[in-house]
Write a protein that holds these residues in place. Sequence first.
Motif, PDB file in Angstrom:
ATOM      1  N   ALA A   1       0.844  -1.213   0.100  1.00 45.44           N
ATOM      2  CA  ALA A   1       0.001   0.089   0.019  1.00 45.44           C
ATOM      3  C   ALA A   1       0.748   1.417   0.016  1.00 45.44           C
ATOM      4  O   ALA A   1       0.446   2.373  -0.657  1.00 45.44           O
ATOM      5  N   ARG A   2       1.808   1.240   0.838  1.00 42.22           N
ATOM      6  CA  ARG A   2       2.764   2.725   0.851  1.00 42.22           C
ATOM      7  C   ARG A   2       3.403   2.750  -0.376  1.00 42.22           C
ATOM      8  O   ARG A   2       3.598   3.933  -0.971  1.00 42.22           O
ATOM      9  N   ARG A   3       4.057   1.745  -1.260  1.00 40.28           N
ATOM     10  CA  ARG A   3       4.636   2.010  -2.395  1.00 40.28           C
ATOM     11  C   ARG A   3       3.646   2.387  -3.446  1.00 40.28           C
ATOM     12  O   ARG A   3       4.144   3.237  -4.079  1.00 40.28           O
ATOM     13  N   LEU A   4       2.609   1.884  -3.445  1.00 38.91           N
ATOM     14  CA  LEU A   4       1.478   2.370  -4.297  1.00 38.91           C
ATOM     15  C   LEU A   4       1.144   3.558  -4.027  1.00 38.91           C
ATOM     16  O   LEU A   4       1.052   4.502  -5.065  1.00 38.91           O
ATOM     17  N   GLU A   5       0.991   4.081  -2.903  1.00 36.48           N
ATOM     18  CA  GLU A   5       0.895   5.441  -2.565  1.00 36.48           C
ATOM     19  C   GLU A   5       1.776   6.442  -2.867  1.00 36.48           C
ATOM     20  O   GLU A   5       1.555   7.586  -3.520  1.00 36.48           O
ATOM     21  N   LEU A   6       2.982   6.082  -2.683  1.00 35.19           N
ATOM     22  CA  LEU A   6       3.985   6.929  -3.211  1.00 35.19           C
ATOM     23  C   LEU A   6       4.020   7.089  -4.659  1.00 35.19           C
ATOM     24  O   LEU A   6       4.154   8.301  -5.269  1.00 35.19           O
ATOM     25  N   SER A   7       3.813   5.892  -5.497  1.00 33.83           N
ATOM     26  CA  SER A   7       3.655   6.016  -6.842  1.00 33.83           C
ATOM     27  C   SER A   7       2.599   6.794  -7.251  1.00 33.83           C
ATOM     28  O   SER A   7       2.450   7.616  -8.152  1.00 33.83           O
ATOM     29  N   ARG A   8       1.266   6.743  -6.547  1.00 32.76           N
ATOM     30  CA  ARG A   8       0.346   7.640  -6.987  1.00 32.76           C
ATOM     31  C   ARG A   8       0.576   9.217  -6.834  1.00 32.76           C
ATOM     32  O   ARG A   8       0.283   9.848  -7.618  1.00 32.76           O
ATOM     33  N   LEU A   9       1.216   9.439  -5.661  1.00 30.67           N
ATOM     34  CA  LEU A   9       1.441  10.762  -5.444  1.00 30.67           C
ATOM     35  C   LEU A   9       2.427  11.319  -6.564  1.00 30.67           C
ATOM     36  O   LEU A   9       2.322  12.524  -7.120  1.00 30.67           O
ATOM     37  N   ALA A  10       3.385  10.522  -6.932  1.00 31.47           N
ATOM     38  CA  ALA A  10       4.477  10.964  -7.892  1.00 31.47           C
ATOM     39  C   ALA A  10       4.010  10.942  -9.221  1.00 31.47           C
ATOM     40  O   ALA A  10       3.981  11.904 -10.196  1.00 31.47           O
ATOM     41  N   LEU A  11       2.755  10.173  -9.848  1.00 28.56           N
ATOM     42  CA  LEU A  11       2.078  10.128 -10.733  1.00 28.56           C
ATOM     43  C   LEU A  11       1.121  11.376 -11.008  1.00 28.56           C
ATOM     44  O   LEU A  11       0.817  11.894 -12.415  1.00 28.56           O
ATOM     45  N   ASN A  12       0.991  11.937 -10.062  1.00 32.31           N
ATOM     46  CA  ASN A  12       0.139  13.237 -10.371  1.00 32.31           C
ATOM     47  C   ASN A  12       0.878  14.351 -10.948  1.00 32.31           C
ATOM     48  O   ASN A  12       0.370  15.179 -11.478  1.00 32.31           O
ATOM     49  N   TRP A  13       2.273  14.621 -10.758  1.00 30.78           N
ATOM     50  CA  TRP A  13       2.900  15.520 -11.517  1.00 30.78           C
ATOM     51  C   TRP A  13       2.910  15.466 -13.130  1.00 30.78           C
ATOM     52  O   TRP A  13       2.491  16.099 -13.841  1.00 30.78           O
ATOM     53  N   PRO A  14       3.306  14.091 -13.660  1.00 30.79           N
ATOM     54  CA  PRO A  14       2.976  14.068 -15.097  1.00 30.79           C
ATOM     55  C   PRO A  14       1.768  14.132 -15.504  1.00 30.79           C
ATOM     56  O   PRO A  14       1.453  14.479 -16.748  1.00 30.79           O
ATOM     57  N   ALA A  15       0.978  13.696 -14.606  1.00 36.09           N
ATOM     58  CA  ALA A  15      -0.551  13.751 -14.943  1.00 36.09           C
ATOM     59  C   ALA A  15      -1.170  15.416 -15.226  1.00 36.09           C
ATOM     60  O   ALA A  15      -1.819  15.637 -16.138  1.00 36.09           O
ATOM     61  N   LEU A  16      -0.615  16.163 -14.223  1.00 33.70           N
ATOM     62  CA  LEU A  16      -0.947  17.495 -14.401  1.00 33.70           C
ATOM     63  C   LEU A  16      -0.241  18.140 -15.662  1.00 33.70           C
ATOM     64  O   LEU A  16      -1.037  18.837 -16.527  1.00 33.70           O
ATOM     65  N   TRP A  17       0.781  17.736 -15.961  1.00 35.89           N
ATOM     66  CA  TRP A  17       1.551  18.149 -17.218  1.00 35.89           C
ATOM     67  C   TRP A  17       0.968  17.712 -18.285  1.00 35.89           C
ATOM     68  O   TRP A  17       0.767  18.693 -19.197  1.00 35.89           O
ATOM     69  N   ALA A  18       0.448  16.731 -18.400  1.00 34.78           N
ATOM     70  CA  ALA A  18      -0.279  16.122 -19.645  1.00 34.78           C
ATOM     71  C   ALA A  18      -1.431  16.845 -19.765  1.00 34.78           C
ATOM     72  O   ALA A  18      -1.996  17.064 -20.987  1.00 34.78           O
ATOM     73  N   GLY A  19      -2.261  17.126 -18.703  1.00 36.23           N
ATOM     74  CA  GLY A  19      -3.540  17.539 -18.647  1.00 36.23           C
ATOM     75  C   GLY A  19      -3.433  18.916 -19.240  1.00 36.23           C
ATOM     76  O   GLY A  19      -4.487  19.282 -19.985  1.00 36.23           O
TER      77      GLY A  19
END
Length: 411
Positions: free
Chosen positions: A354-372
């Motif tokens: 869960a914690r590894r996934l959570e860190l990955s989720r938080l990191a993914l928000n940056w490229p997601a905002l850039w792509a959006g």
Amino acid sequence: MNYVLYAVPFFFLLIGIELIADRWRGMSNYRTADALNSLSAGVLSTTSGLLTKAVGVLTYTFAWQHLALFELVASDLWVWLLAFVFYDVCYYWNHRLGHERNVLWAAHSVHHQSEEYNLSTALRQTSTGFIFGWIFYLPMAAAGVPPLVFLSVGAMNLLYQFWVHTRHVPKLGWLEWIFITPSNHRVHHAQNSVYMDRNYGGVFILWDRLFGSFQEELDEEPVIFGVTTPLASWNPLWANLQFYVQLWRDAVRAESWWDKLRIWFMRTGWRPADVAERFPLAKPDLSRFVKFEVPLGLGHKWYAGLQFALYVVAGTLLLGTGGEASLTGLWLACVWMAFGLYAIGAWLENRASARRLELSRLALNWPALWAGAALGMVPTGGLGWGLLALYSLLSLGALTGLPRREAALAV
């Protein structure tokens, strides 16, 4: 007009009122993980629906253009009234077959998996119902109901069904004979044998009384909510795939090619005899029924709820702007949404990852905002990046302040 988009604030307002009513009446109809799982399924459904809704719209429009027997005018009030009732008849058969055929139940079962019954359950919707659902509304196209009227009365039908998902409203006298009410819809969500597969109407209970599928809620038989093959998970992706996977496994295990094919369209629960003998499925004893739960501390629950709020906001924005987005943008939004909701589900299940996934989720928000922003889906500038930085810092701070693990879910 997107009625669902404008209804979202009222959905959450009424959920808040129901929570207050729970506290006031000393009831406990909500559990944090269950409610978040239901809402996650709803957000996933509306997001994926931006991609899949075209299936139903295009097929309906094509049928209306080429098969319509009558030319109905959308400006006539009687056309709307006819369409509203007509839609509910079609919905009845869509809903009924959704309970009576394996492959249709695989899609619809998502709505029934919650073992609670509250307004969040109403928002628990499938992401795969588009595959066959459009077929049941083609009679409306053949009758000449214009697509705009069809889509509008469909949204009205769906919005009506929200309020009946509550335990706070008792039987409503003579209204029980005409309309779907909280009482007769509680019956529909039961897994008690006396209640199973009853009360399919969306707005009117008349069709159930006419076609022999009505069952009254009985004082001597308290409703036990959920499905007979429990989901036992807070993962919204698995919620949508669970029964499909079961059907696929049974089809692979079957020795007869005929059984491999027909299992998908047989009555719900039917399994090839050889498979049922070698791989029996245990059904829960309702006299000893225990709801699925994973122990979590208050901090873990609050963290999950706050993280989920981001996806509610994003999902609402997508509902408002998704019609103008590119196909690439919608696919990326769906992937981002699905992964985020999956990570929150793993967090609620207290999995080792869960914690590894959570860190990955938080990191993914940056490229997601850039792509959006690059695709014109997110109007952002320095303020947007600053808010994301603040959100990430606060999330990381909360994450590091929580205990490592409490009680891992056995898998």
